[in-house]
Scaffold this active site. Structure first.
Site, PDB file in Angstrom:
ATOM      1  N   LYS A  94       8.394 -26.026 -18.417  1.00  0.00           N
ATOM      2  CA  LYS A  94       9.429 -25.146 -18.981  1.00  0.00           C
ATOM      3  C   LYS A  94       8.858 -24.340 -20.147  1.00  0.00           C
ATOM      4  O   LYS A  94       7.793 -24.684 -20.689  1.00  0.00           O
ATOM      5  CB  LYS A  94      10.645 -25.945 -19.431  1.00  0.00           C
TER       6      LYS A  94
ATOM      7  N   ARG B  19       8.881 -22.671 -23.934  1.00  0.00           N
ATOM      8  CA  ARG B  19       9.266 -23.069 -25.286  1.00  0.00           C
ATOM      9  C   ARG B  19      10.204 -22.010 -25.873  1.00  0.00           C
ATOM     10  O   ARG B  19      10.233 -20.873 -25.386  1.00  0.00           O
ATOM     11  CB  ARG B  19       8.018 -23.180 -26.167  1.00  0.00           C
TER      12      ARG B  19
ATOM     13  N   GLN C   3       9.793 -17.995 -26.032  1.00  0.00           N
ATOM     14  CA  GLN C   3       8.881 -17.490 -24.996  1.00  0.00           C
ATOM     15  C   GLN C   3       9.650 -16.691 -23.949  1.00  0.00           C
ATOM     16  O   GLN C   3       9.245 -15.584 -23.594  1.00  0.00           O
ATOM     17  CB  GLN C   3       8.126 -18.651 -24.335  1.00  0.00           C
TER      18      GLN C   3
ATOM     19  N   GLY D 258       2.390 -21.067 -28.826  1.00  0.00           N
ATOM     20  CA  GLY D 258       2.354 -20.666 -27.412  1.00  0.00           C
ATOM     21  C   GLY D 258       2.554 -19.177 -27.216  1.00  0.00           C
ATOM     22  O   GLY D 258       3.252 -18.742 -26.304  1.00  0.00           O
ATOM     23  N   LYS D 259       1.884 -18.401 -28.068  1.00  0.00           N
ATOM     24  CA  LYS D 259       2.035 -16.940 -27.969  1.00  0.00           C
ATOM     25  C   LYS D 259       1.356 -16.385 -26.710  1.00  0.00           C
ATOM     26  O   LYS D 259       1.858 -15.465 -26.089  1.00  0.00           O
ATOM     27  CB  LYS D 259       1.448 -16.258 -29.222  1.00  0.00           C
ATOM     28  N   SER D 260       0.201 -16.959 -26.367  1.00  0.00           N
ATOM     29  CA  SER D 260      -0.578 -16.381 -25.263  1.00  0.00           C
ATOM     30  C   SER D 260       0.214 -16.331 -23.960  1.00  0.00           C
ATOM     31  O   SER D 260       0.149 -15.351 -23.220  1.00  0.00           O
ATOM     32  CB  SER D 260      -1.859 -17.180 -25.025  1.00  0.00           C
TER      33      SER D 260
ATOM     34  N   CYS E  44      11.168 -29.901 -52.332  1.00  0.00           N
ATOM     35  CA  CYS E  44      10.681 -30.215 -50.991  1.00  0.00           C
ATOM     36  C   CYS E  44       9.543 -29.253 -50.649  1.00  0.00           C
ATOM     37  O   CYS E  44       9.692 -28.039 -50.755  1.00  0.00           O
ATOM     38  CB  CYS E  44      11.842 -30.032 -50.017  1.00  0.00           C
TER      39      CYS E  44
ATOM     40  N   CYS F 239       7.713 -34.953 -46.499  1.00  0.00           N
ATOM     41  CA  CYS F 239       6.805 -34.468 -47.540  1.00  0.00           C
ATOM     42  C   CYS F 239       6.852 -35.476 -48.682  1.00  0.00           C
ATOM     43  O   CYS F 239       7.776 -36.299 -48.750  1.00  0.00           O
ATOM     44  CB  CYS F 239       7.171 -33.055 -48.005  1.00  0.00           C
TER      45      CYS F 239
ATOM     46  N   CYS G 238      10.207 -35.693 -50.514  1.00  0.00           N
ATOM     47  CA  CYS G 238      11.423 -36.126 -49.819  1.00  0.00           C
ATOM     48  C   CYS G 238      11.252 -37.505 -49.196  1.00  0.00           C
ATOM     49  O   CYS G 238      12.212 -38.061 -48.678  1.00  0.00           O
ATOM     50  CB  CYS G 238      11.769 -35.128 -48.706  1.00  0.00           C
TER      51      CYS G 238
HETATM   52  N1  LIG Z   1       5.777 -23.597 -22.442  1.00  0.00           N
HETATM   53  C1  LIG Z   1       4.746 -24.369 -22.727  1.00  0.00           C
HETATM   54  N2  LIG Z   1       4.731 -25.661 -22.360  1.00  0.00           N
HETATM   55  C2  LIG Z   1       3.679 -26.458 -22.651  1.00  0.00           C
HETATM   56  N3  LIG Z   1       2.571 -26.049 -23.271  1.00  0.00           N
HETATM   57  C3  LIG Z   1       2.536 -24.779 -23.656  1.00  0.00           C
HETATM   58  C4  LIG Z   1       3.591 -23.865 -23.412  1.00  0.00           C
HETATM   59  N4  LIG Z   1       3.230 -22.661 -23.907  1.00  0.00           N
HETATM   60  C5  LIG Z   1       2.013 -22.818 -24.453  1.00  0.00           C
HETATM   61  N5  LIG Z   1       1.589 -24.082 -24.306  1.00  0.00           N
HETATM   62  C6  LIG Z   1       0.332 -24.653 -24.794  1.00  0.00           C
HETATM   63  C7  LIG Z   1      -0.897 -23.876 -24.387  1.00  0.00           C
HETATM   64  C8  LIG Z   1      -1.850 -24.162 -25.512  1.00  0.00           C
HETATM   65  O1  LIG Z   1      -2.574 -25.334 -25.234  1.00  0.00           O
HETATM   66  C9  LIG Z   1      -0.973 -24.437 -26.709  1.00  0.00           C
HETATM   67  C10 LIG Z   1      -1.003 -23.350 -27.727  1.00  0.00           C
HETATM   68  O2  LIG Z   1      -0.757 -22.150 -27.097  1.00  0.00           O
HETATM   69  P1  LIG Z   1      -1.457 -20.817 -27.607  1.00  0.00           P
HETATM   70  O3  LIG Z   1      -0.904 -19.720 -26.800  1.00  0.00           O
HETATM   71  O4  LIG Z   1      -2.919 -20.992 -27.698  1.00  0.00           O
HETATM   72  O5  LIG Z   1      -0.854 -20.801 -29.049  1.00  0.00           O
HETATM   73  P2  LIG Z   1      -0.871 -19.597 -30.045  1.00  0.00           P
HETATM   74  O6  LIG Z   1      -1.555 -18.424 -29.443  1.00  0.00           O
HETATM   75  O7  LIG Z   1       0.522 -19.417 -30.517  1.00  0.00           O
HETATM   76  O8  LIG Z   1      -1.733 -20.249 -31.198  1.00  0.00           O
HETATM   77  P3  LIG Z   1      -2.897 -19.577 -32.088  1.00  0.00           P
HETATM   78  O9  LIG Z   1      -2.174 -18.694 -33.051  1.00  0.00           O
HETATM   79  O10 LIG Z   1      -3.535 -20.770 -32.720  1.00  0.00           O
HETATM   80  O11 LIG Z   1      -3.799 -18.879 -31.128  1.00  0.00           O
HETATM   81  O12 LIG Z   1       0.340 -24.619 -26.211  1.00  0.00           O
END
Ligand SMILES: Nc1ncnc2c1ncn2[C@H]1C[C@H](O)[C@@H](COP(=O)(O)OP(=O)(O)OP(=O)(O)O)O1
Length: 787
Positions: A81, A83, A86, A108-110, A438, A460, A463
């Site tokens: 699923k 996040r 996304q 999970g930006k990528s 905090c 933290c 807290c």
């Molecule tokens: N929906 C999802 N479910 C499970 N895992 C996920 C999901 N989306 C991303 N991921 C995993 C893939 C990567 O191993 C990890 C981080 O994702 P990534 O896209 O690399 O993060 P990011 O680009 O936001 O971080 P950074 O800024 O460090 O590059 O999370």
């Protein structure tokens, strides 16, 4: 006549006091106005998004592409699923609209562009700042059988031809094309190909990773990112998706302008990382003691677990590595001066668990995607809150409980660089000196978010109901007066005093000419002295005065604008120092088995705490932030009485000079909570407000370890090691000398504050070693950038 003179003197003194108070209020006003501005911008963003939202619910699952999106999520990316944020982001970009996503590291930006790229017809162009980052993504995509490639200086002619064909050929399978901003800015041929790709309708979207690099206000400004401003004009139909983990409100506004996407949809995932436990500890005066303490933490709480120790300079990182190795901890060193093979080796050994601890400078930065990092220890404080957040954010990517521990000592704050500046540094100094608020809500405030301290959930040191610390109120008026008396004597004898000299003199060391006759040598610990000086700097009793030579900049300490209030009036300053709770039996224990609900047991807590500490902790977690914010210092004077709401925790006055009662002191507070500016000690009780918490979510798993090529940022400058260590003479190159920056008062501050030779001359702060600059730097000597 004498009586008139005396009256005149009193009136003048009072006028001075009024002026200082007015200045405090003006400073406070300006900082509140800035805060107001930021909050209004966020609300505006939100209401613009909401307007759009009423027309389109971006979170729904019945778009034309929705079923394909769900299928490919499972079949191609093997994920169950999405996040939070996304789906919204993907839906916006798939509907052809511009979008910006601000999501913390590891959020999970990528996937937000990779999945849409797989679902879309045509090619998604991804602009990314580092070749190593692209290569990591390409490797991961290859493993998933997604056709993606990069065009850079090492691309062969045949490969380039095949890419160019793929850009315009409707039958080509290429889905993602990664380039650096330099490639776009400097290759006319490539721009021509993009035009063609656009004309044949194959330019699906433009993704800009680390989009904050567009803005000069961001700490990672990259000139070639500015070029991206022309993309909207050239390709008006192509949706832009900007991604970043670091943008503040002002940077975002700037980025929108630069990219010509004023109406873009903005999604902001919360920066709260609920599984991270934040803590600040006093840093012992010597390296050996600091190493002993780090060893104790690692071996008792994180035995056999993976972590990072961040150091300020390369020399520090080498020393700490060998210190930890000698203490039986499997550790490896990582900094920009090591060969790329060595860095890769260490990174690989750490990723595979052969080395447990990487001791690194900030060169160990982007691209760390190890899920089970259980701790990040800052041997020296970061240069800004952003840096601290990013660096400590490398812990707990698997969403399991992990700890972020900062060791604070004043000497480490006497350093700042071009990228951060004095204001940033005082921001982090304020974070470290705070004894009550905090930590999480302080970080939130910095990022323009508001989280309620109660939602910290004990994660933290302030807290944490299980904390072995409580606080005790101490009158430090005389200490502050003594410090000012030393400075007065320095002025009278025409001497300049660095922080190091000041503390030395306070401890009866150093030059005889700085010894003040009526002042006894202090018996307080070095840690306490550091904290008091830090407090005085933050609150205007002291100020820094920068001096520039052709080679270096030295910070001297002078009485601050409020010094006279203390010297001439009846002002008293009391602090709450954090001390080990009486009878605290808690020993350092192993990091608890990771759980998703990292809450300490309240029952067990009580057995460890004195009644005072219970009330303290109750205050931290239950009272409004208003109480917390104003709570730790009390200033009283005959003319002006300011009760900083000392609060709720009075364990009685402690004689700081009594060695037998020597409390294990952690931090003192400043009287105001603005992270990024000087603080005042005149805070009205209604100046602060409680916060609402948005919580960051992400339940998805992240068990994959990306094989990333280590990222190096090599814009080296001389590093800094303060304090007692003596420095070998070191040549400073012309290039290094010329790296200057501007401080908050508009003065130019050299990037290196001091040099070893200067140290010998001035007795000032001592540079020894090298620092690595912030990640995403330009001019990486390992050619991580490419045109
Ligand atoms: N929906 C999802 N479910 C499970 N895992 C996920 C999901 N989306 C991303 N991921 C995993 C893939 C990567 O191993 C990890 C981080 O994702 P990534 O896209 O690399 O993060 P990011 O680009 O936001 O971080 P950074 O800024 O460090 O590059 O999370």
């Amino acid at each position: 006549m004498d009586a008139y003179r005396e009256d005149l003197r009193k009136v003048k003194d009072e006028l001075t006091e009024v002026e200082v108070l007015l200045q405090d209020l003006l400073d406070r006003q300006s900082s509140l106005l800035q805060q107001k501005d930021s909050l209004e911008k966020i609300l505006r963003e939100h209401s613009e998004s909401s307007k759009e939202d009423t027309a389109t619910d971006w979170n729904k699952n019945d778009f034309l592409w929705s079923s394909d999106l769900n299928d490919k999520l499972k079949s191609v990316f093997k994920l169950e699923k999405l996040r939070p944020m996304q789906l919204q982001t993907m839906n916006v970009t798939l509907s052809g609209k511009d979008c910006m996503l601000i999501m913390p590291t590891g959020g999970g930006k990528s996937l937000c562009f990779q999945l849409p790229a797989v679902v879309s017809k045509g090619i998604t162009l991804v602009v990314s700042p580092l070749i190593s980052l692209m290569e990591d993504q390409l490797m991961a995509l290859e493993a998933l059988d997604v056709h993606a490639t990069t065009l850079n200086a090492s691309t062969t002619t045949a490969e380039a031809k095949s890419i160019f064909d793929g850009m315009t050929n409707p039958k080509a399978t290429l889905k993602l094309l990664y380039v650096t901003p330099e490639k776009l800015a400097k290759s006319k041929r490539f721009m021509n190909k993009l035009e063609k790709m656009y004309q044949v309708g194959r330019f699906a979207r433009l993704v800009i990773d680390e989009v904050h690099c567009c803005s000069q206000w961001g700490h990672d400004f990259r000139p070639d990112y500015k070029f991206l401003g022309i993309m909207k004009r050239q390709f008006p139909e192509v949706p832009i998706l900007g991604l970043t983990a670091t943008a503040t409100v002002n940077v975002l506004e700037d980025v929108k302008k630069i990219l010509n996407i004023p109406k873009c949809q903005l999604f902001r995932a919360s920066f709260n990382r609920p599984n991270l436990y934040y803590q600040v500890r006093p840093k012992p005066a010597t390296q050996i003691e600091a190493l002993d303490e780090i060893q104790k933490i690692i071996q008792s709480r994180f035995n056999g677990q993976s972590g990072i120790v961040y150091c300020f300079s390369r020399k520090d990182s080498e020393e700490v590595t060998s210190g930890l190795q000698k203490r039986g901890i499997r550790s490896g060193c990582y900094h920009a001066n090591l060969s790329s093979q060595e860095r890769s080796r260490i990174h690989h050994m750490w990723s595979t668990g052969k080395v447990l601890v990487v001791v690194a400078t900030i060169a160990f930065g982007m691209g760390i995607d190890k899920p089970n990092v259980r701790f990040v220890i800052h041997h020296s404080i970061s240069k800004s809150m952003e840096n601290l957040y990013q660096e400590s954010g490398r812990a707990g990517r698997d969403e399991q409980r992990s700890e972020c521990i900062v060791f604070y000592r004043l000497a480490d704050t006497m350093v700042f660089t071009e990228q951060t500046g004095l204001k940033c540094l005082y921001g982090i100094l304020a974070y470290c000196l705070d004894s009550k608020r905090c930590r999480r809500s302080m970080i939130a405030q910095h990022f323009g978010e508001s989280w309620d301290a109660s939602q910290c959930d004990g994660m933290c040191d302030h807290c944490d109901l299980n904390s072995i610390y409580t606080s005790t109120t101490i009158d430090i008026t005389n200490h502050c007066k003594n410090v000012l008396a030393i400075l007065k004597q320095a002025t009278e004898t025409d001497q300049r005093v660095t922080a190091l000299k000041l503390v030395d003199s306070w401890f009866g060391k150093g030059q005889a000419s700085l010894k003040v006759k009526d002042i006894k040598v202090t018996t307080i610990s070095k840690e306490k002295a550091d904290i008091i000086i830090g407090y005085m700097l933050l609150n205007g009793y002291l100020k820094e005065d920068f001096h520039f030579t052709a080679y270096t900049t030295i910070s001297y300490i002078l009485p601050g604008p409020k010094a006279n209030l203390l010297l001439n009036g009846n002002r008293q300053i009391s602090f709450e120092f954090k001390v080990k709770a009486l009878g605290a039996t808690k020993t350092l224990k192993s990091s608890p088995a990771p759980t998703n609900t990292p809450k300490p047991s309240k029952e067990s807590t009580k057995t460890h705490l004195s009644s005072n500490s219970v009330s303290h902790n109750k205050l931290s977690s239950e009272s409004s932030s208003k109480q917390i914010l104003n709570s730790s210092a009390t200033i009283t004077s005959s003319n002006h009485q300011n009760n900083g709401n000392l609060g709720n925790v009075k364990s009685g006055k402690t004689n700081l000079e009594t060695p037998s009662k020597k409390p294990k002191l952690v931090v003192i507070n400043r009287e105001n909570s603005q992270l990024s500016s000087f603080t005042t000690d005149h805070v009205s009780p209604n100046k602060t407000k409680n916060n609402n918490c948005k919580s960051f979510n992400s339940k998805g798993n992240n068990s994959k370890i990306k094989k990333r090529k280590p990222v190096i940022s090599d814009s080296d400058s001389d590093g800094l090691d303060f304090g007692e260590l003596s420095a070998p003479k070191k040549k400073v190159s012309k290039k290094e000398r010329s790296k200057n920056t501007i401080n908050s008062q508009g003065k130019k501050i050299a990037k290196e504050r001091n040099s070893a030779s200067e140290q010998a001359e001035t007795g000032g702060l001592n540079i020894n070693g090298s620092i690595d600059s912030v990640p995403i730097c330009i001019g990486d000597s390992d050619s991580d950038f490419d045109t």
